[in-house]
Design a protein around this motif. Structure first.
Motif, PDB file in Angstrom:
ATOM      1  N   ALA A 152       0.857  -1.181   0.000  1.00 13.93           N
ATOM      2  CA  ALA A 152       0.000   0.000   0.000  1.00 13.93           C
ATOM      3  C   ALA A 152       0.893   1.232   0.000  1.00 13.93           C
ATOM      4  O   ALA A 152       2.052   1.181   0.430  1.00 13.93           O
ATOM      5  CB  ALA A 152      -0.922   0.011   1.217  1.00 13.93           C
ATOM      6  N   HIS A 153       0.349   2.342  -0.474  1.00 10.62           N
ATOM      7  CA  HIS A 153       1.080   3.609  -0.426  1.00 10.62           C
ATOM      8  C   HIS A 153       0.744   4.320   0.875  1.00 10.62           C
ATOM      9  O   HIS A 153      -0.433   4.527   1.201  1.00 10.62           O
ATOM     10  CB  HIS A 153       0.696   4.490  -1.620  1.00 10.62           C
ATOM     11  N   ALA A 154       1.778   4.714   1.624  1.00 10.39           N
ATOM     12  CA  ALA A 154       1.583   5.381   2.909  1.00 10.39           C
ATOM     13  C   ALA A 154       2.214   6.761   2.876  1.00 10.39           C
ATOM     14  O   ALA A 154       3.398   6.902   2.552  1.00 10.39           O
ATOM     15  CB  ALA A 154       2.201   4.555   4.023  1.00 10.39           C
ATOM     16  N   GLU A 155       1.427   7.791   3.189  1.00 11.00           N
ATOM     17  CA  GLU A 155       1.989   9.134   3.289  1.00 11.00           C
ATOM     18  C   GLU A 155       3.036   9.184   4.395  1.00 11.00           C
ATOM     19  O   GLU A 155       4.060   9.842   4.257  1.00 11.00           O
ATOM     20  CB  GLU A 155       0.873  10.153   3.551  1.00 11.00           C
ATOM     21  N   ASP A 156       2.774   8.489   5.485  1.00 11.58           N
ATOM     22  CA  ASP A 156       3.755   8.362   6.567  1.00 11.58           C
ATOM     23  C   ASP A 156       4.018   6.874   6.772  1.00 11.58           C
ATOM     24  O   ASP A 156       3.232   6.175   7.410  1.00 11.58           O
ATOM     25  CB  ASP A 156       3.232   8.989   7.851  1.00 11.58           C
ATOM     26  N   PRO A 157       5.115   6.354   6.249  1.00 10.04           N
ATOM     27  CA  PRO A 157       5.377   4.914   6.314  1.00 10.04           C
ATOM     28  C   PRO A 157       6.030   4.443   7.608  1.00 10.04           C
ATOM     29  O   PRO A 157       6.391   3.261   7.727  1.00 10.04           O
ATOM     30  CB  PRO A 157       6.328   4.698   5.132  1.00 10.04           C
ATOM     31  N   THR A 158       6.151   5.327   8.584  1.00  9.02           N
ATOM     32  CA  THR A 158       6.841   4.985   9.827  1.00  9.02           C
ATOM     33  C   THR A 158       6.239   3.731  10.461  1.00  9.02           C
ATOM     34  O   THR A 158       5.026   3.625  10.634  1.00  9.02           O
ATOM     35  CB  THR A 158       6.752   6.141  10.833  1.00  9.02           C
ATOM     36  N   GLY A 159       7.116   2.789  10.802  1.00  8.12           N
ATOM     37  CA  GLY A 159       6.690   1.564  11.470  1.00  8.12           C
ATOM     38  C   GLY A 159       6.454   0.395  10.539  1.00  8.12           C
ATOM     39  O   GLY A 159       6.344  -0.744  10.995  1.00  8.12           O
ATOM     40  N   TYR A 168       1.317  -6.598  -5.283  1.00  8.04           N
ATOM     41  CA  TYR A 168       0.006  -6.059  -5.643  1.00  8.04           C
ATOM     42  C   TYR A 168      -0.338  -4.952  -4.650  1.00  8.04           C
ATOM     43  O   TYR A 168      -0.404  -5.186  -3.449  1.00  8.04           O
ATOM     44  CB  TYR A 168      -1.069  -7.145  -5.603  1.00  8.04           C
ATOM     45  N   GLN A 169      -0.540  -3.744  -5.177  1.00  6.20           N
ATOM     46  CA  GLN A 169      -0.798  -2.595  -4.308  1.00  6.20           C
ATOM     47  C   GLN A 169      -2.293  -2.346  -4.193  1.00  6.20           C
ATOM     48  O   GLN A 169      -2.979  -2.108  -5.181  1.00  6.20           O
ATOM     49  CB  GLN A 169      -0.102  -1.338  -4.840  1.00  6.20           C
ATOM     50  N   THR A 170      -2.806  -2.419  -2.949  1.00  3.49           N
ATOM     51  CA  THR A 170      -4.210  -2.118  -2.718  1.00  3.49           C
ATOM     52  C   THR A 170      -4.441  -0.618  -2.837  1.00  3.49           C
ATOM     53  O   THR A 170      -3.573   0.190  -2.493  1.00  3.49           O
ATOM     54  CB  THR A 170      -4.664  -2.606  -1.330  1.00  3.49           C
ATOM     55  N   ALA A 171      -5.612  -0.246  -3.312  1.00  3.72           N
ATOM     56  CA  ALA A 171      -5.924   1.171  -3.507  1.00  3.72           C
ATOM     57  C   ALA A 171      -6.230   1.877  -2.199  1.00  3.72           C
ATOM     58  O   ALA A 171      -6.156   3.108  -2.118  1.00  3.72           O
ATOM     59  CB  ALA A 171      -7.110   1.305  -4.464  1.00  3.72           C
ATOM     60  N   ASP A 172      -6.581   1.130  -1.178  1.00  7.50           N
ATOM     61  CA  ASP A 172      -7.004   1.724   0.094  1.00  7.50           C
ATOM     62  C   ASP A 172      -5.971   1.428   1.171  1.00  7.50           C
ATOM     63  O   ASP A 172      -5.907   0.320   1.703  1.00  7.50           O
ATOM     64  CB  ASP A 172      -8.374   1.168   0.490  1.00  7.50           C
TER      65      ASP A 172
END
Length: 455
Positions: free
Chosen positions: A131-138, A216-220
Motif C-alpha cells: 500500500a502507499h503510505a503518506e507516513d510509512p513509519t513503522g 500487488y498494491q491495494t488502492a485503500d
C-alpha cells in the motif's frame, strides 16, 4: 482453479496493548480482530486454514472453533518461525498459500481475492500485498529495482536513510507458492536488528534463486492498518465504523449523524429506517424496515420488526414486534418479548416477560417474569413482584385486564381476563374472570390530629 490455503498469524501477546486480553481478541466493531480475519479468509474459499497460536492459545481456539486447524508457536521467534509451524499441515501440498496477520481487521475479501488473482496471473513464487503510505513509519518498505521489480522488503529498524524514505509499505499479507514457501523458510536466518526469523527475508531468498516475486498494491491504505496498541485499535474501530455506516446508508438506511452512530459488523437494518444521533446497535441486532431509533438508544443482540419506534431507551436480547413503541427511558432486559402495537412508556423496565398485542404499559412500572395478554392497561407505578429473596416466580395476566396504578402483584399469581385491580392494591391471590380485586386497608381520618403537629 488452483487450490488455496491460508495461514493466520495469531500467536503474539501484543505487549504494546498493555492488556490482559490477547491482542487478536481485542474487538473491532463488536467482534475480535481475528474473527474479522477468519471470516474474510473463508470468503476466499481456501481448502484449509491453519492458525498459528501462542499466547492465549486456548482463547483463540475457543473463538475460531473448528473453522481452522491450529499450530502452536511456543517461542515467539519471528513471523518466519511462526509460519514454519504450519509445516506439519501444509508443507507437501501444491497450491497457493495466503499468509495474513490476525491484527489486520480492515482487510476485505475483495482485496484478498485480487491478491490471489494477481499472484496467479504473474505466475509468481511470492506476491506481497502493498500500500502507499503518506507516513510509512513503522512499516516494512518495499524495495524495487530500476524497472520496478521487487528486490526485497526492509523492516523499519533495518532500513537505511534511502530505504526509510520509501512510501510503498508491506501490509504483512502475502501469497506464496506453497512448496516454494516452505523450501525458503528453511533458509532464513536471524541477521537483523531484532534477531528474529523474518518472513520478509523469503522475498530476497526467492529473488536470488531467480524466482518471480510480485507486488500487488491495494488502492485503500486503510486496509493495511495493523493494530499494535490502543491508539491503532481506536483508529481501526473508527475506520470500520465509517465503512459499516456507509454500507447501511447506501442500502437505504438514514443515519442523521454517522459520526456518532455506532453499528457493529453483524447488525442488519431494513430500508427506510432512521437512526438518530448517539445510537449504539450492538452484536447480532436485526432491525426491520421503517423503524425509528431515537437519539441515545442502545440496542444489543435484539430483533426489532418493521415500523418499531425506540425512543432513548436500552433494549437487550429482546424482541420488539411490528408497530410497537418503546420509551423514552425504558429498559428491555433479556427475554422481553413485546407484541405488535404494544406501548412501553417512560421509565418502564421489562425482563423475561411476554406482552401481548395492543397492551399499554405507560410509565414507572416493572414487569418481570410474566405473561401478559392483549389489550391490557397497566397503570402507573405497577410492580410485578417476582422475587421472594430466593426464587423467581411467574405471573400470568389474561386479556382485557385493567391493572390500577401502584398495584403490587406478588407472584406467583394468575389474573384472568376482563378483570380489574383497584389502585394501590397488593395482589397475593388469583383473580377470576370479570372480578374486581381490592387489597388495601380502609382509610381512617383522625379528627384534629394535624393541629397538634409542630409545623
Amino acid at each position: 482453479m488452483e487450490k488455496r490455503y491460508a495461514i493466520i498469524l495469531a500467536a503474539g501477546k501484543g505487549t504494546r496493548m498493555k492488556s490482559k486480553l490477547y491482542k487478536v481478541l481485542h474487538p473491532v466493531a463488536g467482534k475480535p480482530m481475528v474473527e474479522h480475519i477468519i471470516e474474510r479468509v473463508i470468503e476466499t474459499k481456501p481448502e484449509q486454514i491453519v492458525t498459528i497460536v501462542g499466547y492465549g492459545a486456548e482463547k483463540v481456539k475457543e473463538q475460531l472453533g473448528d473453522r481452522s486447524e491450529y499450530a502452536l508457536q511456543e517461542k515467539q521467534l519471528g513471523t518466519g518461525h511462526a509460519v514454519l509451524q504450519a509445516a506439519e499441515f501444509l508443507k507437501d501440498k501444491t497450491g497457493t498459500t495466503l499468509v495474513i496477520s490476525g491484527d489486520t481487521p480492515l482487510l476485505t475479501s475483495q482485496t484478498l481475492d485480487n491478491l490471489f488473482a494477481y499472484h496467479q496471473g504473474k505466475n509468481a513464487s511470492a506476491t506481497v500485498l502493498t500500500a502507499h503510505a503518506e507516513d510509512p513509519t513503522g512499516y516494512g518498505r518495499i524495495v524495487r529495482d530500476h524497472v520496478g521489480i521487487v528486490e526485497k522488503i526492509v523492516e523499519q529498524k533495518d532500513a537505511n536513510e534511502q530505504e526509510a524514505a520509501i512510501q510503498e509499505i508491506n501490509t504483512g499479507t502475502y501469497c506464496f507458492d506453497n512448496e516454494e514457501l516452505f523450501n525458503a523458510l528453511a533458509k532464513i536466518g536471524t541477521s537483523n536488528a531484532q534477531g528474529e526469523y523474518y518472513l520478509t527475508d523469503i522475498i530476497e531468498i526467492l529473488k536470488n534463486e531467480g524466482k518471480t516475486v510480485a507486488a500487488y498494491q491495494t488502492a485503500d491504505f486503510n486496509e493495511s492498518l495493523g493494530v499494535n496498541d490502543r491508539v491503532a485499535l481506536a483508529k481501526a474501530n473508527e475506520l470500520m465504523r465509517e465503512r459499516i455506516n456507509h454500507q447501511h446508508m447506501v442500502a437505504g438506511v438514514s443515519l442523521i449523524d454517522p459520526k456518532t452512530t455506532y453499528i457493529d459488523a453483524d447488525v442488519q437494518i431494513g430500508a427506510d429506517t432512521v437512526i438518530e444521533p448517539n445510537v449504539q446497535l450492538r452484536g447480532t441486532t436485526v432491525i426491520g424496515e421503517d423503524c425509528l431509533i431515537g437519539a441515545n438508544s442502545k440496542i444489543v443482540n435484539s430483533t426489532l420488526e418493521s415500523n418499531v419506534e425506540i425512543k432513548t431507551s436500552v433494549v437487550e436480547e429482546s424482541v420488539v414486534r411490528a408497530f410497537a413503541d418503546v420509551g423514552p427511558y425504558a429498559h428491555l432486559r433479556p427475554k422481553a418479548d413485546v407484541g405488535q402495537h404494544v406501548h412501553i412508556g417512560n421509565f418502564v423496565e421489562v425482563k423475561k416477560a411476554t406482552i401481548g398485542e395492543h397492551t399499554k404499559v405507560g410509565h414507572l412500572t416493572y414487569v418481570g417474569d410474566a405473561t401478559l395478554g392483549k389489550d391490557i392497561n397497566v397503570g402507573c407505578g405497577v410492580v410485578f413482584v417476582n422475587y421472594d429473596g430466593k426464587n423467581k416466580h411467574h405471573t400470568t395476566v389474561g386479556d382485557h385486564v385493567f391493572i390500577g396504578s401502584s398495584t403490587n402483584i406478588i407472584a406467583p399469581v394468575e389474573i384472568e381476563s376482563d378483570s380489574v385491580t383497584a389502585a394501590g392494591s397488593t395482589i397475593t391471590d388469583n383473580i377470576k374472570k370479570g372480578d374486581l380485586a381490592i387489597a388495601r386497608a380502609r382509610q381512617v381520618n383522625k379528627t384534629g390530629y394535624a393541629s397538634h403537629l409542630p409545623f
